[in-house]
Design a protein around this motif. Sequence first.
Motif, PDB file in Angstrom:
ATOM      1  N   SER A   1     -26.246   8.102  -8.387  1.00  0.00           N
ATOM      2  CA  SER A   1     -25.258   8.414  -9.417  1.00  0.00           C
ATOM      3  C   SER A   1     -25.670   7.779 -10.737  1.00  0.00           C
ATOM      4  O   SER A   1     -26.368   6.763 -10.762  1.00  0.00           O
ATOM      5  CB  SER A   1     -23.890   7.879  -8.995  1.00  0.00           C
ATOM      6  N   PRO A   2     -25.257   8.375 -11.854  1.00  0.00           N
ATOM      7  CA  PRO A   2     -25.615   7.816 -13.164  1.00  0.00           C
ATOM      8  C   PRO A   2     -25.026   6.428 -13.356  1.00  0.00           C
ATOM      9  O   PRO A   2     -23.993   6.087 -12.768  1.00  0.00           O
ATOM     10  CB  PRO A   2     -24.989   8.814 -14.154  1.00  0.00           C
ATOM     11  N   ILE A   3     -25.673   5.629 -14.157  1.00  0.00           N
ATOM     12  CA  ILE A   3     -25.192   4.296 -14.463  1.00  0.00           C
ATOM     13  C   ILE A   3     -24.508   4.313 -15.818  1.00  0.00           C
ATOM     14  O   ILE A   3     -24.909   5.058 -16.724  1.00  0.00           O
ATOM     15  CB  ILE A   3     -26.358   3.275 -14.471  1.00  0.00           C
ATOM     16  N   ILE A   4     -23.470   3.515 -15.965  1.00  0.00           N
ATOM     17  CA  ILE A   4     -22.817   3.353 -17.265  1.00  0.00           C
ATOM     18  C   ILE A   4     -23.442   2.120 -17.899  1.00  0.00           C
ATOM     19  O   ILE A   4     -23.173   0.984 -17.499  1.00  0.00           O
ATOM     20  CB  ILE A   4     -21.295   3.177 -17.117  1.00  0.00           C
ATOM     21  N   PHE A   5     -24.290   2.344 -18.875  1.00  0.00           N
ATOM     22  CA  PHE A   5     -24.985   1.227 -19.508  1.00  0.00           C
ATOM     23  C   PHE A   5     -24.012   0.369 -20.316  1.00  0.00           C
ATOM     24  O   PHE A   5     -23.118   0.884 -20.984  1.00  0.00           O
ATOM     25  CB  PHE A   5     -26.104   1.736 -20.426  1.00  0.00           C
ATOM     26  N   GLN A   6     -24.223  -0.936 -20.234  1.00  0.00           N
ATOM     27  CA  GLN A   6     -23.413  -1.886 -20.988  1.00  0.00           C
ATOM     28  C   GLN A   6     -24.170  -2.276 -22.253  1.00  0.00           C
ATOM     29  O   GLN A   6     -25.209  -2.926 -22.188  1.00  0.00           O
ATOM     30  CB  GLN A   6     -23.125  -3.126 -20.139  1.00  0.00           C
TER      31      GLN A   6
ATOM     32  N   SER B   1     -36.643  10.959  -8.212  1.00  0.00           N
ATOM     33  CA  SER B   1     -37.242  11.691  -9.320  1.00  0.00           C
ATOM     34  C   SER B   1     -37.100  10.913 -10.619  1.00  0.00           C
ATOM     35  O   SER B   1     -35.993  10.656 -11.091  1.00  0.00           O
ATOM     36  CB  SER B   1     -36.570  13.060  -9.461  1.00  0.00           C
ATOM     37  N   GLU B   2     -38.237  10.534 -11.171  1.00  0.00           N
ATOM     38  CA  GLU B   2     -38.247   9.801 -12.435  1.00  0.00           C
ATOM     39  C   GLU B   2     -37.590  10.619 -13.541  1.00  0.00           C
ATOM     40  O   GLU B   2     -36.749  10.116 -14.293  1.00  0.00           O
ATOM     41  CB  GLU B   2     -39.687   9.458 -12.798  1.00  0.00           C
ATOM     42  N   SER B   3     -37.955  11.893 -13.632  1.00  0.00           N
ATOM     43  CA  SER B   3     -37.430  12.745 -14.699  1.00  0.00           C
ATOM     44  C   SER B   3     -35.937  13.018 -14.515  1.00  0.00           C
ATOM     45  O   SER B   3     -35.175  13.045 -15.479  1.00  0.00           O
ATOM     46  CB  SER B   3     -38.194  14.074 -14.749  1.00  0.00           C
ATOM     47  N   GLU B   4     -35.510  13.194 -13.245  1.00  0.00           N
ATOM     48  CA  GLU B   4     -34.109  13.493 -12.994  1.00  0.00           C
ATOM     49  C   GLU B   4     -33.226  12.282 -13.272  1.00  0.00           C
ATOM     50  O   GLU B   4     -32.141  12.403 -13.851  1.00  0.00           O
ATOM     51  CB  GLU B   4     -33.918  13.962 -11.550  1.00  0.00           C
TER      52      GLU B   4
ATOM     53  N   ASN C   1     -29.232   9.812 -16.848  1.00  0.00           N
ATOM     54  CA  ASN C   1     -28.803   8.612 -17.565  1.00  0.00           C
ATOM     55  C   ASN C   1     -29.066   8.681 -19.069  1.00  0.00           C
ATOM     56  O   ASN C   1     -28.923   7.680 -19.760  1.00  0.00           O
ATOM     57  CB  ASN C   1     -29.497   7.386 -16.961  1.00  0.00           C
ATOM     58  N   SER C   2     -29.467   9.882 -19.524  1.00  0.00           N
ATOM     59  CA  SER C   2     -29.688  10.111 -20.963  1.00  0.00           C
ATOM     60  C   SER C   2     -30.624   9.065 -21.562  1.00  0.00           C
ATOM     61  O   SER C   2     -30.344   8.466 -22.609  1.00  0.00           O
ATOM     62  CB  SER C   2     -28.347  10.105 -21.711  1.00  0.00           C
ATOM     63  N   THR C   3     -31.721   8.849 -20.889  1.00  0.00           N
ATOM     64  CA  THR C   3     -32.702   7.894 -21.381  1.00  0.00           C
ATOM     65  C   THR C   3     -34.091   8.494 -21.226  1.00  0.00           C
ATOM     66  O   THR C   3     -34.265   9.564 -20.624  1.00  0.00           O
ATOM     67  CB  THR C   3     -32.605   6.559 -20.608  1.00  0.00           C
ATOM     68  N   SER C   4     -35.088   7.829 -21.760  1.00  0.00           N
ATOM     69  CA  SER C   4     -36.460   8.300 -21.583  1.00  0.00           C
ATOM     70  C   SER C   4     -36.957   7.924 -20.198  1.00  0.00           C
ATOM     71  O   SER C   4     -36.303   7.173 -19.459  1.00  0.00           O
ATOM     72  CB  SER C   4     -37.364   7.672 -22.642  1.00  0.00           C
ATOM     73  N   ARG C   5     -38.142   8.411 -19.837  1.00  0.00           N
ATOM     74  CA  ARG C   5     -38.682   8.114 -18.514  1.00  0.00           C
ATOM     75  C   ARG C   5     -39.265   6.706 -18.425  1.00  0.00           C
ATOM     76  O   ARG C   5     -39.425   6.178 -17.332  1.00  0.00           O
ATOM     77  CB  ARG C   5     -39.736   9.162 -18.152  1.00  0.00           C
TER      78      ARG C   5
END
Length: 237
Positions: free
Chosen positions: A11-16, A47-50, A55-59
Amino acid sequence: MQESTKTQQPSPIIFQSGDAFSISAQLYRHLRGAIIRGELRPGQALSESEIARQNSTSRQPVREAFIKLSEERLVSIVPQRGTFVVKISVADVLDARFVREAIEIALVKEAINSSRPTAIKELRSLIEQQKTVAIGHNEEFLAMDEEFHRTIALSIGRIHAWRVIESTKAQMDRIRYLSLDDATPLDLIIEQHTRIVDGIEAGDSTMAVAAMRSHLREITISLPTIAARFPDLFESD
């Protein structure tokens, strides 16, 4: 290692934003926890890309998290094939226990002479909190267990020693999480914690060391039961 056909990603993480840790460090902690809790299964492809997309970040931070996880033998990075969650290695679990016991026995001995009364109070408070955790709430119980051991180390200023323990105990944590349902009674863990604190407070090195050693060796008792119950989670001999 057999590749898994599962493609489900964490699951996506909520970055602090105010977190002292970088994005890659936060991803590492998130993925590490998911592996330990069994949400990411042994053999599962990551999957690195997934993960980067979710998470709306770069790889790059995902790649850095994978590298750190591979250093703890939680994932295997296979060139041209991908990254996979590794199966649990009995040898790694036993090695981690050996290292952890050596360090934590030394910490207990030092705590007998250096621990402050406030630390004893905090340790007893954590034990009381553990008594209130409902059966099945493994994550909450283990978080308190970890805080108990962390408090002993930090009470005598051994921050680096705790960091070494953290870096070596990932495989142990996977077993401990699986074992709490019934292989390792919660009451026994609480009793062992109580004896450790009693020994530290009384200045009784024999009591405190014996209690800590018994506590950390509990995993060797539950390990065969867990391996037999979940053979698909373990590396074959």
